[in-house]
Design a protein around this motif. Structure first.
Motif, mmCIF file in Angstrom:
data_model
loop_
_atom_site.group_PDB
_atom_site.id
_atom_site.type_symbol
_atom_site.label_atom_id
_atom_site.label_comp_id
_atom_site.label_asym_id
_atom_site.label_seq_id
_atom_site.Cartn_x
_atom_site.Cartn_y
_atom_site.Cartn_z
ATOM 1 N N THR A 5 75.303 -41.754 -15.920
ATOM 2 C CA THR A 5 73.910 -42.087 -15.633
ATOM 3 C C THR A 5 73.598 -42.059 -14.147
ATOM 4 N N ARG A 6 74.595 -41.678 -13.324
ATOM 5 C CA ARG A 6 74.370 -41.608 -11.882
ATOM 6 C C ARG A 6 73.979 -40.208 -11.448
ATOM 7 N N LEU A 7 73.198 -40.127 -10.392
ATOM 8 C CA LEU A 7 72.835 -38.846 -9.800
ATOM 9 C C LEU A 7 73.930 -38.437 -8.819
ATOM 10 N N HIS A 8 74.512 -37.263 -9.010
ATOM 11 C CA HIS A 8 75.599 -36.783 -8.168
ATOM 12 C C HIS A 8 75.166 -35.508 -7.439
ATOM 13 N N PHE A 9 75.354 -35.467 -6.129
ATOM 14 C CA PHE A 9 75.179 -34.248 -5.344
ATOM 15 C C PHE A 9 76.562 -33.690 -5.013
ATOM 16 N N PHE A 10 76.659 -32.373 -4.852
ATOM 17 C CA PHE A 10 77.942 -31.789 -4.464
ATOM 18 C C PHE A 10 77.720 -30.593 -3.550
ATOM 19 N N HIS A 11 78.722 -30.279 -2.747
ATOM 20 C CA HIS A 11 78.737 -29.107 -1.860
ATOM 21 C C HIS A 11 80.199 -28.843 -1.553
ATOM 22 N N ALA A 12 80.787 -27.820 -2.205
ATOM 23 C CA ALA A 12 82.230 -27.630 -2.095
ATOM 24 C C ALA A 12 82.636 -26.281 -2.670
ATOM 25 N N HIS A 13 83.925 -25.985 -2.571
ATOM 26 C CA HIS A 13 84.490 -24.854 -3.302
ATOM 27 C C HIS A 13 84.659 -25.290 -4.752
ATOM 28 N N PRO A 14 84.094 -24.558 -5.712
ATOM 29 C CA PRO A 14 84.181 -24.980 -7.110
ATOM 30 C C PRO A 14 85.531 -24.653 -7.730
ATOM 31 N N PRO A 15 86.326 -25.653 -8.089
ATOM 32 C CA PRO A 15 87.618 -25.393 -8.727
ATOM 33 C C PRO A 15 87.432 -25.001 -10.186
ATOM 34 N N ILE A 16 88.343 -24.212 -10.711
ATOM 35 C CA ILE A 16 88.250 -23.813 -12.111
ATOM 36 C C ILE A 16 88.594 -24.987 -13.012
ATOM 37 N N MET A 17 88.181 -24.871 -14.277
ATOM 38 C CA MET A 17 88.437 -25.911 -15.271
ATOM 39 C C MET A 17 89.421 -25.370 -16.305
ATOM 40 N N LEU A 18 90.413 -26.150 -16.657
ATOM 41 C CA LEU A 18 91.368 -25.735 -17.681
ATOM 42 C C LEU A 18 90.824 -25.949 -19.088
ATOM 43 N N CYS A 19 89.783 -26.781 -19.199
ATOM 44 C CA CYS A 19 89.159 -27.011 -20.503
ATOM 45 C C CYS A 19 87.684 -27.318 -20.283
ATOM 46 N N ALA A 20 86.928 -27.204 -21.346
ATOM 47 C CA ALA A 20 85.503 -27.511 -21.259
ATOM 48 C C ALA A 20 85.301 -29.014 -21.071
ATOM 49 N N HIS A 21 84.212 -29.363 -20.398
ATOM 50 C CA HIS A 21 83.835 -30.773 -20.292
ATOM 51 C C HIS A 21 82.349 -30.883 -20.593
ATOM 52 N N TRP A 22 81.867 -32.098 -20.651
ATOM 53 C CA TRP A 22 80.448 -32.337 -20.915
ATOM 54 C C TRP A 22 80.035 -33.605 -20.203
ATOM 55 N N HIS A 23 78.765 -33.707 -19.895
ATOM 56 C CA HIS A 23 78.217 -34.894 -19.230
ATOM 57 C C HIS A 23 76.726 -34.918 -19.501
ATOM 58 N N ALA A 24 76.151 -36.084 -19.568
ATOM 59 C CA ALA A 24 74.765 -36.238 -20.007
ATOM 60 C C ALA A 24 73.780 -36.104 -18.856
ATOM 61 N N GLN A 25 73.873 -35.017 -18.118
ATOM 62 C CA GLN A 25 72.943 -34.742 -17.023
ATOM 63 C C GLN A 25 72.525 -33.280 -17.047
#
Length: 298
Positions: A26-46
């Motif tokens: 439920t928090r607002l997250h900002f990001f600025h970075a090199h995007p790392p790969i994901m080994l599996c799918a994820h989900w989040h309610a945003q």
């Protein structure tokens, strides 16, 4: 953002974190970075906003694939399982994860909200050097500890997303049909109030009656309004928030599945197992084992 060193590819990989977007959905997250790969799918309610500043990335969504290059921006509903499976060595991206309470403050065409919540991705190449300056600045201001700057960053980001739909953009989806009824319904302040209450109480025992009362609405009207505005029921949204937190706990902790279920707001382990299977396609115990095996090179 939690990073782990992969023994398979000798590079950083992304893992859902209890202190990140999954653990605190439920928090607002900002990001600025090199995007790392994901080994599996994820989900989040945003709602996720991604702007690729350099290099390229590739996403596997629930219903379609998406490749983004430098200068492209997209938004999509993070409640669908998704995975960044490719990221060039030089890639840099910036953006934010917007909880629904912020998303519904924007003046987007109702049909756009419906398609996003239905799984479509909106993509634009109408970006410029101002975006290269602004996205990193918004992230810095949001994390500055200065409340005025942080609020300013949020307001500017919301306006930038609104502008996306005043210029040429592309809808990326394998199913172009809008399944939600919200194409003719604009979210009201009542939806925002409900989202506020859910954000503060989703780990507690709450139901549609509690949520409606907090927003000063009749339960039946509240349920209908939320469904038409988001394409999902009130309880489905509450469940998604709980599942988002649960996936992070499963990966980053050693608590039993029962304890994870209780700490994520589920009333029983059977209800947790059923809900988790629906989004992950497997029981929580298998999910934990598979993710940890992948991270360890097994």
């Amino acid at each position: 953002m939690d990073l782990a060193e992969s023994k398979i590819v000798e590079r950083v990989i992304y893992q859902p974190g209890i202190c990140g977007i999954e653990g605190m959905p439920t928090r607002l997250h900002f990001f600025h970075a090199h995007p790392p790969i994901m080994l599996c799918a994820h989900w989040h309610a945003q709602i996720e906003v991604n702007y690729v500043m350099r290099g390229s990335v590739h996403y596997r969504m629930a219903g379609h694939d998406l490749r983004l290059g430098a200068g492209q921006m997209c938004i999509f509903w993070g409640g669908q399982p998704h995975r960044m499976d490719a990221s060039s060595d030089d890639s840099i991206y910036a953006g934010a994860h917007l909880p629904l309470v912020h998303f519904f403050r924007m003046r987007l065409p109702p049909a756009i909200s419906a398609m996003l919540m239905g799984g479509a991705t909106m993509l634009t190449s109408e970006t410029d050097c101002a975006d290269d300056r602004n996205f990193p600045r918004w992230r810095n201001w949001a994390n500055s500890g200065d409340e005025v700057k942080a609020q300013h960053a949020v307001e500017e980001l919301l306006l930038r997303v609104e502008r996306m739909f005043m210029e040429p953009y592309t809808i990326v989806s394998t199913d172009m049909e809008c399944k939600s009824e919200s194409a003719s319904v604009s979210p009201s302040f009542g939806v925002v109030r409900m989202c506020d209450f859910i954000a503060a109480n989703f780990l507690e025992e709450i139901d549609a009656v509690d949520i409606a009362a907090a927003a000063g609405l009749h339960p039946k009207y509240a349920m209908n309004l939320f469904r038409k505005s988001t394409g999902m029921t009130l309880i489905k949204y509450v469940t998604l928030l709980r599942l988002s937190r649960a996936q992070a706990m499963l990966i980053n902790g050693n608590d039993s599945v029962l304890q994870v279920a209780m700490d994520s707001g589920f009333g029983s382990v059977s209800a947790f197992n059923k809900a988790f299977r629906q989004i992950a396609g497997m029981p929580p115990s298998d999910f934990r084992r598979n993710v940890r095996a992948a991270a360890a090179g097994g």
